[in-house]
Design a protein around this motif. Structure first.
Motif, mmCIF file in Angstrom:
data_model
loop_
_atom_site.group_PDB
_atom_site.id
_atom_site.type_symbol
_atom_site.label_atom_id
_atom_site.label_comp_id
_atom_site.label_asym_id
_atom_site.label_seq_id
_atom_site.Cartn_x
_atom_site.Cartn_y
_atom_site.Cartn_z
ATOM 1 N N GLU A 59 0.897 -1.071 -0.132
ATOM 2 C CA GLU A 59 -0.122 0.118 -0.046
ATOM 3 C C GLU A 59 0.789 1.279 0.061
ATOM 4 O OE1 GLU A 59 -2.742 -0.205 3.122
ATOM 5 O OE2 GLU A 59 -4.212 -1.494 2.094
ATOM 6 N N THR A 60 2.213 1.181 0.529
ATOM 7 C CA THR A 60 2.897 2.290 0.689
ATOM 8 C C THR A 60 4.134 2.237 -0.225
ATOM 9 O OG1 THR A 60 4.151 1.473 2.490
ATOM 10 C CG2 THR A 60 2.131 2.974 3.037
ATOM 11 N N ASP A 61 4.633 0.894 -0.345
ATOM 12 C CA ASP A 61 5.978 0.682 -1.137
ATOM 13 C C ASP A 61 6.025 -0.581 -1.616
ATOM 14 O OD1 ASP A 61 8.642 0.442 -1.864
ATOM 15 O OD2 ASP A 61 9.615 0.919 0.167
ATOM 16 N N ILE A 62 5.878 -0.884 -3.168
ATOM 17 C CA ILE A 62 5.881 -2.006 -3.818
ATOM 18 C C ILE A 62 7.130 -2.914 -3.546
ATOM 19 C CG2 ILE A 62 5.993 -3.028 -6.160
ATOM 20 C CD1 ILE A 62 3.186 -1.963 -5.229
ATOM 21 N N LYS A 63 8.413 -2.064 -3.489
ATOM 22 C CA LYS A 63 9.619 -2.786 -3.271
ATOM 23 C C LYS A 63 9.712 -3.425 -2.112
ATOM 24 C CE LYS A 63 14.455 -1.961 -3.249
ATOM 25 N NZ LYS A 63 15.793 -1.123 -3.443
ATOM 26 N N LYS A 64 9.116 -2.857 -0.894
ATOM 27 C CA LYS A 64 9.099 -3.657 0.276
ATOM 28 C C LYS A 64 8.208 -4.663 0.560
ATOM 29 C CE LYS A 64 8.545 -2.483 5.478
ATOM 30 N NZ LYS A 64 7.975 -1.575 6.404
ATOM 31 N N GLY A 65 7.087 -4.389 -0.285
ATOM 32 C CA GLY A 65 6.336 -5.617 -0.266
ATOM 33 C C GLY A 65 6.733 -6.710 -0.897
ATOM 34 N N LEU A 66 7.643 -6.499 -1.979
ATOM 35 C CA LEU A 66 8.171 -7.603 -2.865
ATOM 36 C C LEU A 66 9.457 -8.313 -1.894
ATOM 37 C CD1 LEU A 66 8.789 -8.969 -5.552
ATOM 38 C CD2 LEU A 66 10.368 -7.213 -6.222
ATOM 39 N N ASN A 67 10.082 -7.550 -1.235
ATOM 40 C CA ASN A 67 11.188 -7.944 -0.085
ATOM 41 C C ASN A 67 10.568 -9.132 0.799
ATOM 42 O OD1 ASN A 67 13.192 -6.833 -1.442
ATOM 43 N ND2 ASN A 67 12.985 -4.964 -0.218
ATOM 44 N N ILE A 68 9.436 -8.471 1.288
ATOM 45 C CA ILE A 68 8.558 -9.722 2.159
ATOM 46 C C ILE A 68 8.150 -10.788 1.538
ATOM 47 C CG2 ILE A 68 6.616 -9.867 3.824
ATOM 48 C CD1 ILE A 68 6.854 -6.797 4.354
ATOM 49 N N ALA A 69 7.562 -10.785 0.548
ATOM 50 C CA ALA A 69 7.011 -11.773 -0.187
ATOM 51 C C ALA A 69 8.369 -12.691 -0.771
ATOM 52 C CB ALA A 69 6.402 -11.435 -1.681
ATOM 53 N N PHE A 70 9.327 -12.073 -1.232
ATOM 54 C CA PHE A 70 10.584 -13.043 -1.653
ATOM 55 C C PHE A 70 11.172 -13.639 -0.297
ATOM 56 C CE2 PHE A 70 15.079 -13.259 -2.652
ATOM 57 C CZ PHE A 70 14.758 -14.179 -3.917
ATOM 58 N N SER A 71 11.141 -12.850 0.783
ATOM 59 C CA SER A 71 11.946 -13.598 1.823
ATOM 60 C C SER A 71 10.991 -14.537 2.615
ATOM 61 C CB SER A 71 11.831 -12.447 3.068
ATOM 62 O OG SER A 71 12.667 -11.348 2.762
ATOM 63 N N SER A 72 9.668 -14.547 2.357
ATOM 64 C CA SER A 72 8.813 -15.996 2.500
ATOM 65 C C SER A 72 9.109 -17.136 1.816
ATOM 66 C CB SER A 72 7.333 -15.379 2.274
ATOM 67 O OG SER A 72 6.494 -16.355 2.413
ATOM 68 N N GLY A 73 9.273 -16.740 0.431
ATOM 69 C CA GLY A 73 9.639 -17.874 -0.259
ATOM 70 C C GLY A 73 11.077 -18.308 0.061
ATOM 71 N N VAL A 74 12.138 -17.511 0.296
ATOM 72 C CA VAL A 74 13.431 -18.162 0.713
ATOM 73 C C VAL A 74 13.427 -18.978 1.828
ATOM 74 C CG1 VAL A 74 15.658 -16.991 1.513
ATOM 75 C CG2 VAL A 74 14.492 -15.987 -0.371
ATOM 76 N N VAL A 75 12.476 -18.411 2.917
ATOM 77 C CA VAL A 75 12.457 -19.157 4.246
ATOM 78 C C VAL A 75 12.045 -20.679 3.764
ATOM 79 C CG1 VAL A 75 10.821 -19.609 6.345
ATOM 80 C CG2 VAL A 75 11.821 -17.229 5.566
ATOM 81 N N THR A 76 10.924 -20.704 3.095
ATOM 82 C CA THR A 76 10.321 -22.252 2.589
ATOM 83 C C THR A 76 11.326 -22.767 1.960
ATOM 84 O OG1 THR A 76 8.155 -21.288 2.304
ATOM 85 C CG2 THR A 76 8.737 -23.342 1.302
ATOM 86 N N GLY A 77 12.337 -22.350 1.214
ATOM 87 C CA GLY A 77 13.285 -23.013 0.317
ATOM 88 C C GLY A 77 14.594 -23.500 1.189
ATOM 89 N N LEU A 78 14.822 -22.463 2.011
ATOM 90 C CA LEU A 78 16.111 -22.625 2.764
ATOM 91 C C LEU A 78 15.584 -23.896 3.849
ATOM 92 C CD1 LEU A 78 17.675 -19.422 3.597
ATOM 93 C CD2 LEU A 78 18.444 -21.201 2.148
ATOM 94 N N PHE A 79 14.485 -23.778 4.349
ATOM 95 C CA PHE A 79 14.121 -24.985 5.357
ATOM 96 C C PHE A 79 14.096 -26.402 4.480
ATOM 97 C CE2 PHE A 79 12.944 -22.756 8.995
ATOM 98 C CZ PHE A 79 13.135 -23.636 9.899
ATOM 99 N N ALA A 80 13.494 -26.312 3.352
ATOM 100 C CA ALA A 80 13.383 -27.389 2.511
ATOM 101 C C ALA A 80 14.807 -28.063 2.179
ATOM 102 C CB ALA A 80 12.788 -27.307 1.113
ATOM 103 N N VAL A 81 15.585 -27.090 1.639
ATOM 104 C CA VAL A 81 17.059 -27.551 1.187
ATOM 105 C C VAL A 81 17.866 -27.815 2.538
ATOM 106 C CG1 VAL A 81 19.096 -26.795 0.038
ATOM 107 C CG2 VAL A 81 17.061 -26.443 -1.152
#
Length: 196
Positions: A114-136
């Motif tokens: 709502e205020t910063d698309i880049k920050k939203g993208l960082n949160i979404a990307f970090s969420s995917g990184v958490v899933t990937g790092l836990f699996a690997v």
């Protein structure tokens, strides 16, 4: 003698898990939006986790049945069965962590956008990184540990991979069905809200 690669794999798997944990804490600290956003987010989170719990209970039955087959039919069945069960458990942990952080990150991503698309993208990307790092991370950790104990017969490590894949396969099929049901439900709610 333990090889450098084996020690390196073990250490890197721990680093991956610790970094995933750090990202999880960082995501949870982000603001989750207004009261309505948080209410809807909590409903989605509870629904997703309830589905996952139900699915894992069904998969546990098949895991026990498969473990018995492995134990009684294969040479060195005990070692393969242990590796299989640990693989299943690690896969369940990765799935639960992934679902938990994804449902917690969604509302935070929407709020940030709502205020910063880049920050939203960082949160979404970090969420995917958490899933990937836990699996690997859990995968490499399991392989490292079992290779240390079963280096005389690396074929025993197959049990670990089989267990991890076994749960992931069931979760993928069940998750696809759940997602489709959620899509249909959301579509119907939208149409009812708009009077279509």
């Amino acid at each position: 003698m333990v090889s450098f690669m084996l020690i390196g794999s073990f250490v890197l798997s721990i680093v991956a898990l610790l970094f995933a944990f750090y990202l999880s804490v960082k995501i949870k600290k982000e603001p989750a939006g207004n009261a309505k956003m948080q209410e809807i987010s909590e409903i989605i989170h509870k629904g997703a986790m309830t589905f996952l719990n139900k699915e894992y209970k069904v998969m546990a039955i098949f895991m026990v049945m498969t473990s018995l087959v492995l134990y009684f039919t294969l040479p060195r069945g005990l070692e393969i069965t242990i590796a299989f069960i640990v693989g299943c458990i690690f896969s369940v942990i990765a799935g639960r962590v992934g679902m938990y952080i994804a449902t917690k990150a969604n509302v935070r991503t929407a709020n940030a956008c709502e205020t910063d698309i880049k920050k939203g993208l960082n949160i979404a990307f970090s969420s995917g990184v958490v899933t990937g790092l836990f699996a690997v991370g859990l995968g490499v950790l399991g392989i490292s540990v079992f290779y240390y104990f079963f280096s005389s017969d690396p074929n025993l490590i197959f049990g670990f991979g089989f267990g991890a894949s076994y749960i992931a396969l069931f979760a993928r099929v069940g998750g696809g069905i759940y997602t489709k049901a959620a899509d249909v439900g959301a579509d119907l709610v939208g149409k009812v809200e708009k009077g279509i």
